[in-house]
Design a protein around this motif. Structure first.
Motif, mmCIF file in Angstrom:
data_model
loop_
_atom_site.group_PDB
_atom_site.id
_atom_site.type_symbol
_atom_site.label_atom_id
_atom_site.label_comp_id
_atom_site.label_asym_id
_atom_site.label_seq_id
_atom_site.Cartn_x
_atom_site.Cartn_y
_atom_site.Cartn_z
ATOM 1 N N HIS A 70 -14.709 23.833 2.130
ATOM 2 C CA HIS A 70 -14.599 25.292 2.074
ATOM 3 C C HIS A 70 -13.878 25.686 0.779
ATOM 4 C CE1 HIS A 70 -15.560 26.036 6.440
ATOM 5 N NE2 HIS A 70 -15.244 24.758 6.476
ATOM 6 N N PHE A 71 -14.473 26.627 0.058
ATOM 7 C CA PHE A 71 -13.836 27.090 -1.175
ATOM 8 C C PHE A 71 -14.282 28.525 -1.460
ATOM 9 C CE2 PHE A 71 -14.013 27.186 -6.004
ATOM 10 C CZ PHE A 71 -12.682 27.552 -6.135
ATOM 11 N N THR A 72 -13.298 29.403 -1.654
ATOM 12 C CA THR A 72 -13.579 30.803 -1.991
ATOM 13 C C THR A 72 -12.845 31.146 -3.282
ATOM 14 O OG1 THR A 72 -13.743 31.360 0.364
ATOM 15 C CG2 THR A 72 -13.477 33.196 -1.188
ATOM 16 N N PRO A 73 -13.531 31.090 -4.419
ATOM 17 C CA PRO A 73 -12.876 31.476 -5.673
ATOM 18 C C PRO A 73 -12.666 32.987 -5.714
ATOM 19 C CG PRO A 73 -15.186 31.023 -6.071
ATOM 20 C CD PRO A 73 -14.932 30.673 -4.634
ATOM 21 N N GLY A 74 -11.476 33.395 -6.024
ATOM 22 C CA GLY A 74 -11.195 34.829 -6.077
ATOM 23 C C GLY A 74 -11.681 35.440 -7.378
ATOM 24 N N PHE A 75 -11.569 36.770 -7.424
ATOM 25 C CA PHE A 75 -11.867 37.438 -8.683
ATOM 26 C C PHE A 75 -10.861 36.979 -9.739
ATOM 27 C CE2 PHE A 75 -13.778 40.639 -5.777
ATOM 28 C CZ PHE A 75 -15.065 40.592 -6.302
ATOM 29 N N ASP A 76 -11.260 37.043 -10.991
ATOM 30 C CA ASP A 76 -10.470 36.580 -12.136
ATOM 31 C C ASP A 76 -10.391 35.064 -12.205
ATOM 32 O OD1 ASP A 76 -9.930 39.225 -12.879
ATOM 33 O OD2 ASP A 76 -8.193 39.308 -11.540
ATOM 34 N N PHE A 77 -11.152 34.369 -11.352
ATOM 35 C CA PHE A 77 -11.189 32.910 -11.461
ATOM 36 C C PHE A 77 -11.879 32.498 -12.758
ATOM 37 C CE2 PHE A 77 -12.814 28.643 -10.580
ATOM 38 C CZ PHE A 77 -11.706 28.034 -10.018
ATOM 39 N N VAL A 78 -12.857 33.298 -13.158
ATOM 40 C CA VAL A 78 -13.574 33.049 -14.406
ATOM 41 C C VAL A 78 -13.156 34.114 -15.406
ATOM 42 C CG1 VAL A 78 -15.836 32.888 -15.506
ATOM 43 C CG2 VAL A 78 -15.533 32.066 -13.168
ATOM 44 N N ASP A 79 -12.689 33.656 -16.566
ATOM 45 C CA ASP A 79 -12.326 34.597 -17.621
ATOM 46 C C ASP A 79 -13.579 35.064 -18.347
ATOM 47 O OD1 ASP A 79 -9.659 34.604 -17.140
ATOM 48 O OD2 ASP A 79 -9.180 33.033 -18.586
ATOM 49 N N LYS A 80 -13.615 36.366 -18.646
ATOM 50 C CA LYS A 80 -14.756 36.936 -19.364
ATOM 51 C C LYS A 80 -14.397 37.059 -20.836
ATOM 52 C CE LYS A 80 -16.929 40.193 -17.228
ATOM 53 N NZ LYS A 80 -17.276 41.508 -16.647
ATOM 54 N N SER A 81 -15.261 36.535 -21.706
ATOM 55 C CA SER A 81 -14.988 36.551 -23.140
ATOM 56 C C SER A 81 -15.193 37.949 -23.717
ATOM 57 C CB SER A 81 -15.912 35.571 -23.864
ATOM 58 O OG SER A 81 -17.242 36.060 -23.856
ATOM 59 N N TRP A 82 -14.676 38.117 -24.919
ATOM 60 C CA TRP A 82 -14.857 39.415 -25.566
ATOM 61 C C TRP A 82 -16.311 39.640 -25.943
ATOM 62 C CZ3 TRP A 82 -16.800 39.884 -30.483
ATOM 63 C CH2 TRP A 82 -16.814 38.732 -31.272
ATOM 64 N N ILE A 83 -17.033 38.568 -26.212
ATOM 65 C CA ILE A 83 -18.463 38.708 -26.510
ATOM 66 C C ILE A 83 -19.182 39.266 -25.279
ATOM 67 C CG2 ILE A 83 -20.593 37.399 -26.855
ATOM 68 C CD1 ILE A 83 -19.184 37.833 -29.405
ATOM 69 N N ALA A 84 -18.847 38.725 -24.104
ATOM 70 C CA ALA A 84 -19.486 39.199 -22.876
ATOM 71 C C ALA A 84 -19.103 40.648 -22.595
ATOM 72 C CB ALA A 84 -19.080 38.301 -21.705
ATOM 73 N N ARG A 85 -17.855 41.015 -22.901
ATOM 74 C CA ARG A 85 -17.425 42.395 -22.644
ATOM 75 C C ARG A 85 -18.159 43.380 -23.560
ATOM 76 N NH1 ARG A 85 -13.037 42.140 -19.311
ATOM 77 N NH2 ARG A 85 -11.804 40.220 -19.391
#
Length: 534
Positions: free
Chosen positions: A212-227
């Protein structure tokens, strides 16, 4: 055009791939395919669904898929699973099964696929049979010698059976979703197994044969390119790869399995604070600036949709009223609306005289000048002359009236009258200054009477006095020009003249009474006679 856009974004994505990943970079065909499918969503086409997880079981096992899904209104599984996501495998069911899972959530339809691998049970039976043979051999030899330790020494390390780990190698999950997959480990001989997990997330756990695994929000950092890409409506996927190693140890032997979990970032919609009503007055500046935050730290844009002006507006008179302004906001992917209440109160403004200017009028003429007046609030306006230097300047029916007398101005200069005009709506007033220039007008002299009054008769060589009584209404100095037959004209300041005629007949005599500009004439007809002796 779309293909060119995809290639361009893919190049940017590969160049900056490390800026939006964490842990070990893991790129394979499935991830690239997923990236292309993410780009395809720009054209609103339904992307092909990938396998979200894989379950491995053996013939005769019971398999349940329902625990791997959350947050749905309804769910349906394809065969061989029943409507509850359950399947009791039997001998002969070995094979690979691609199961379609159809969910509905918030009136949206979601399609997922699960790969189920059913292995034959023969290998396990062989291991069990071999184990039973070894146990029977041990029992027989123990019965013959009674020395169990000797028999154990006879079993070499090559004959020992390692533990078993049953788990698939690659899984996908999105932030804030729960990943559940079968994770089983055992020893074929029933011995105790010690399990060590390397790289396992803190929030993950093993329970009842499932991971069982539930990654929360902000588990993955969003790059400035993606933003930046998201800000212009292009969704670039970002992910984080978790590399785990499961090590099972029993009876001096180990079994290892590598497990990879790819966690994809999930966008969260921006959140707007319920706006307070904006209250201004006419002529104030209105600036609609909602308080919007984005949980992911993305750029947020907003625009006004149901307001006839922009988010910044200089109000004007007549804008008074209540407005409900619809504001659209987005982070490039998720969007929503908020409603801003706006109250513009009426502002009382003073009236205005639009065409006030300096005026001119000739002495004795009547000045009429109509004024153009507006009141921003459409209130009735009254006009008053509050000062005119004592001259009778009036205003009636929005018209300035003034008839200057003669002698207001002089020959030397025109008289300029300063005038103060007030326009009032009963509460506010406006004051205007202007002037009226009175242009001097000359009036000709007036002859009041003359002598002789009737026909003049005189004897030749006898003197005759001619006179006039004249006045000038402008008080100008008068001159008299006399014209007598057979004589040059005579200019004098005298109002009379004595004349002696030397011949008989009818004689015409005149006088011009003049000021600096104009003259008034009077003429006499004189009868000259000669007395005859008798």
């Amino acid at each position: 055009m779309k293909a060119l856009l995809q290639i361009l974004i893919l190049c940017i994505f590969v160049l900056f791939i490390s800026s939006c990943t964490q842990g070990n970079i893991f790129v394979n065909e499935s991830i690239i395919d997923r990236f292309i499918r993410e780009i395809d969503t720009i054209s609103m086409e339904e992307p092909e669904q990938e396998v979200i997880f894989t379950i491995t079981a053996a013939e005769g096992d019971e398999i349940s898929l329902i625990e791997g899904f959350i947050d749905y209104d309804s769910i349906r599984f394809s065969e061989p699973f029943n409507e509850d996501g359950y399947w009791k495998t039997e001998k002969g069911d070995a094979g690979r099964y691609l199961v379609d899972v159809v969910m509905t959530a918030n009136e949206s339809k979601i399609n997922r696929k699960v790969l189920v691998i059913v292995e034959k049970a023969e290998k396990e039976e062989e291991i069990i049979n071999e184990t039973e043979k070894i146990d029977e051999k041990e029992v027989d030899e123990i019965d013959e010698s009674g020395d169990e330790a000797y028999i154990e020494d006879e079993i070499t390390s090559d004959e020992r059976v390692p533990p078993v780990i049953n788990v698939a190698g690659l899984f996908y999950v999105f932030e804030n979703e729960t990943l559940i997959f079968p994770f089983e480990y055992w020893h074929p001989e029933g011995k105790d197994v010690k399990l060590e997990m390397w790289g396992m997330p803190e929030d993950a756990k093993l329970k009842n044969g499932y991971f069982h695994f539930t990654p929360g929000f902000d588990f993955v950092d969003k790059s400035w390119i993606a933003r930046v890409a998201q800000a212009v409506g292009i969704k670039l996927p970002c992910w984080r790869v978790i590399n785990m190693r499961a090590v099972a140890e029993s009876n001096g032997m180990k079994a290892e399995e590598n497990i990879r979990i790819v966690v994809f970032g999930r966008n969260r919609a921006p959140v707007a604070v319920e706006p307070k009503p904006i209250v201004v007055s006419e002529l104030d500046v209105v600036e609609i600036k909602p308080e919007i935050t984005d949980p992911d730290g993305d750029f947020v844009f907003y625009s006004v949709k149901s307001w006839p002006w922009d988010s910044w507006y200089q109000t004007k008179v007549s804008d008074a009223g209540k407005y409900t302004v619809k504001v659209f906001y987005t982070d490039g992917i998720s969007s929503d609306y908020l409603y801003q209440e706006l109250f513009i109160n009426k502002t009382n403004l003073p009236p205005e005289v639009l065409n006030i200017r300096d005026l001119r009028v000739r002495e004795g003429d009547l000045l009429r000048y109509e004024l153009r007046i507006i009141d921003p609030n459409n209130d009735p306006v009254g006009l008053h002359i509050t000062d005119s230097a004592g001259y009778p300047v009036r205003v009636r029916n929005n018209t300035i009236l003034f008839k200057p007398d003669f002698n207001v101005s002089s020959i030397e200069e025109n008289t300029i009258i300063p005038v103060l005009l007030t326009a009032s709506d009963g509460k506010l007033k406006s004051t205007y200054e202007f002037s009226i220039e009175v242009i001097n007008v000359n009036r000709a002299p007036v002859i009041l009477n003359f002598s002789p009054e009737d026909r003049a008769v005189v004897e030749v060589l006898k003197p005759l006095r001619l006179s006039v009584n004249a006045t000038d209404l402008d008080r100008d100095e008068l001159t008299y020009t006399w014209r007598i037959p057979f004589m040059k004209k005579i200019e004098t300041n005298s109002s009379y003249i004595d004349v002696v005629f030397t011949s008989i007949g009818r004689k015409k005599v005149s006088v011009d009474v003049c000021d600096y500009a104009e003259c008034t004439r009077h003429e006499w007809l004189v009868a000259v006679y000669k007395r005859v002796a008798r």
